[in-house]
Scaffold this active site. Structure first.
Site, short mmCIF file in Angstrom:
data_model
loop_
_atom_site.label_atom_id
_atom_site.label_comp_id
_atom_site.label_asym_id
_atom_site.label_seq_id
_atom_site.Cartn_x
_atom_site.Cartn_y
_atom_site.Cartn_z
N CYS A 1 0.90 -1.16 0.00
CA CYS A 1 0.00 0.00 0.00
C CYS A 1 0.93 1.20 0.00
O CYS A 1 1.63 1.43 0.99
CB CYS A 1 -0.91 0.03 1.23
SG CYS A 1 -1.82 1.59 1.31
N CYS B 1 -0.49 4.07 2.75
CA CYS B 1 -0.52 3.83 4.20
C CYS B 1 -0.24 2.36 4.48
O CYS B 1 0.88 1.90 4.27
CB CYS B 1 -1.82 4.32 4.82
SG CYS B 1 -3.32 3.83 3.96
N SER B 2 -1.22 1.61 4.95
CA SER B 2 -0.93 0.23 5.31
C SER B 2 -2.10 -0.69 5.00
O SER B 2 -2.33 -1.66 5.71
CB SER B 2 -0.60 0.15 6.80
OG SER B 2 -1.68 0.66 7.55
N CYS B 3 -2.86 -0.40 3.94
CA CYS B 3 -3.95 -1.29 3.53
C CYS B 3 -3.37 -2.68 3.28
O CYS B 3 -2.35 -2.82 2.60
CB CYS B 3 -4.64 -0.76 2.27
SG CYS B 3 -5.37 0.88 2.50
FE FE Z 1 -3.56 2.27 2.31
#
Ligand code: FE
Length: 219
Positions: free
Chosen positions: A125, A128-130
């Site tokens: 991602c 961010c951190s999907c």
């Molecule tokens: Fe994300």
């Protein structure tokens, strides 16, 4: 064909990242002050608890499942795909529906990307951190790092090499950028020497990293 392909159709960020994450962010990293997202999330959780819509116990149980139960789901799903061609076809066609067949609820669209002799897949991602939490639990720290997020897009082979994964030059490396509506999971190639193995045995060699695409399973 060789080279790198970036599968990021709309990553000029007109889409949301993580806003619908169902994991209440109750804990920070400890290393940095809580982000705006964490503060908002905490405030929301407190509000829901005050309203009696969510209990601390529910939050705790979810966090425990995220650590203990969820990380095994991805391995189970891919192991099933390795032994059941019909299931694999469904997984590649509609990941969410395939997981539902196994009794695994997935909150977003899930795209399973299959490694082949010609193509290797990696997920990231960039914003961010999907991450496919429903299948892999909490993302590892490196997945959320600026280093991984920025570099894997531009120099995936170098990043993979740092994980000890060498992809031959004649294999295309495809990088898939996740977002809140769309999560990816990699379906690695089943290694030689695993004929006759049970789903359980196969699941045991499908580590988290192999399903993110930074490692390859071996028998
Ligand atoms: Fe994300």
């Amino acid at each position: 064909m060789s080279g790198t392909a970036i599968d990021a159709p709309d990553h000029d960020h007109d889409h949301d990242h993580e806003v619908d994450e169902h994991a209440p962010q109750t804990l920070g990293d400890g290393a940095a002050p809580p982000s705006e997202f964490e503060l908002t999330s905490r405030a929301l959780q407190e509000l829901l608890q005050e309203q009696g819509l969510l209990t601390a116990d529910q939050v705790r149980r979810y966090m425990e499942a995220l650590e203990d139960e969820y990380p095994q789901r991805g391995s189970q799903v891919v192991a099933r795909a390795w032994v059941d061609p019909e299931f694999k076809r469904l997984l590649l066609e509609d990941g969410k529906a395939a997981c539902a067949v196994m009794g695994i609820p997935v909150g977003s669209r899930l795209i399973a990307v299959e490694n082949t002799p010609d193509e290797h897949n990696v997920i990231v991602c960039t914003l961010c951190s999907c991450y496919p939490r429903d299948l892999l639990g909490t993302p590892p720290t490196w997945y959320k790092s600026d280093n991984y997020r920025s570099r894997v897009v531009h120099e995936p082979r170098a990043v993979l090499q740092e994980f000890g994964t060498v992809i031959p030059d004649d294999v295309t490396v495809r990088v898939h950028d996740s977002n809140a509506d769309m999560r990816y999971v990699v379906v690695p190639m089943r290694p030689a020497g695993t004929d006759g193995w049970s789903e359980e045995q196969l699941a045991a060699i499908l580590s988290r990293d192999t399903l993110v695409g930074v490692a390859l399973p071996s028998a």
